[in-house]
Design an enzyme around this catalytic site. Sequence first.
Site, PDB file in Angstrom:
ATOM      1  N   CYS A  48       0.857  -1.337  -0.044  1.00 39.09           N
ATOM      2  CA  CYS A  48       0.138  -0.199   0.206  1.00 39.09           C
ATOM      3  C   CYS A  48       0.908   1.144  -0.023  1.00 39.09           C
ATOM      4  CB  CYS A  48      -0.896   0.090   1.087  1.00 39.09           C
ATOM      5  SG  CYS A  48      -1.821  -1.128   1.839  1.00 39.09           S
TER       6      CYS A  48
ATOM      7  N   CYS B 105      -2.751   5.041   2.805  1.00 35.92           N
ATOM      8  CA  CYS B 105      -3.802   4.211   2.430  1.00 35.92           C
ATOM      9  C   CYS B 105      -4.700   4.452   3.736  1.00 35.92           C
ATOM     10  CB  CYS B 105      -3.453   2.514   2.525  1.00 35.92           C
ATOM     11  SG  CYS B 105      -4.628   1.702   2.075  1.00 35.92           S
TER      12      CYS B 105
ATOM     13  N   CYS C 235      -2.892  -2.946  -3.344  1.00 33.75           N
ATOM     14  CA  CYS C 235      -3.845  -2.880  -2.672  1.00 33.75           C
ATOM     15  C   CYS C 235      -4.953  -2.118  -3.604  1.00 33.75           C
ATOM     16  CB  CYS C 235      -3.716  -1.487  -1.585  1.00 33.75           C
ATOM     17  SG  CYS C 235      -5.187  -1.170  -0.608  1.00 33.75           S
TER      18      CYS C 235
ATOM     19  N   CYS D  36      -6.127   1.887  -2.171  1.00 39.42           N
ATOM     20  CA  CYS D  36      -5.305   3.191  -2.287  1.00 39.42           C
ATOM     21  C   CYS D  36      -4.477   2.977  -3.724  1.00 39.42           C
ATOM     22  CB  CYS D  36      -4.095   2.953  -1.233  1.00 39.42           C
ATOM     23  SG  CYS D  36      -3.028   1.961  -1.036  1.00 39.42           S
TER      24      CYS D  36
END
Length: 362
Positions: free
Chosen positions: A41, A45, A72, A75
């Site tokens: 991420c 995030c 992810c 994000c």
Amino acid sequence: MSIHDSPARHDPATLYAALCARDPAFEGRVLVGVVSTGIFCRLTCPARKPRPENCRWFANADEAARAGFRPCKRCQPLGGVPDDATIARLRRAIEAEPSRPWSEADLIRLGHEPSTIRRAFRRQFGMTFLQMARQARLKAGAARMAQGDKVIEAQLDAGFESASGFRAAFARLFGYPPAAMRADGGGLVADWIDTPLGGMIAVGDDNALHLLEFPDRKALKAQLARVSVASGQRIGLGRSAATRRTAEQLGQFFAGERASFDLPIHPHGTEFQRRVWAALRDIPAGETRSYAQIAQAIGQPRAIRAVARANACNGIAIVIPCHRVIGADGSLTGYAGGLWRKERLIAVENAYRTPANSGLGA
């Protein structure tokens, strides 16, 4: 702090603190891989934060992917990230022309992809670029009205082409139509205060601060109505002694120069709520408490849910530090001003835990 290309230049504790604070300074420079989920991420995030021992740090998406982590979906770490200079230029553009009705077409003409800019501003400021520009326009209109200008003049100055559009936007922001917000030479006035977390609406008179809220909070209209009814006054537009001192002390707080506030306040709530809010003000900057601990502090250990409700009803944000209350498991839980603001406030206050700042205050 100077940010370099490699996360190896920063110790894990620094990177983990940046992750918990969703620090935008690391955008595009450091990514985090979460061992327990296999996902990597951005540090900004909004997902729940992993335990520090489950974090692995990478300079870019290729490194994270080679280590076996997948991106992810929340994000979107593979997407383009505007650099800090780009975001700063766009903010300066709003400040230079606060009455300009910005659009996505303007962003395209400047060479930006609107969705990328939208995500970047929402991650960093909790609102999009266009929402920030719209608040600037409303602020400009409020300033004109506070100076005694007619509504139509304020409307044109704020860049709204229709009176109905200005009234509707103003009513959504303040909870009152613009004509009803004209200051009448005394009593309560609503003032706009700029902070690193966005604009805030401060309501006060020459004696006390009655309300301090973020304009994007859904309960703002109800909060304003409660203050108006409780005080028996219609709220005008302008600046009072209380709102002026609030602006000064907020500036000092975010600059690392003031750990506490010595503002006279007049919170509007029940006797129980006021006891909870008083207990919140006893929490030192840089520390947190659980709802159960607050319930213990007011002598009602079983009233945990009632304490949580009172915390959510706080109408004087930051000064009454409801952001210092967290879940029993250490999670940040909710915050009416947005969880990203709560994370930032706690990060700001961590500096006040050091011996050098321990004497800062009123």
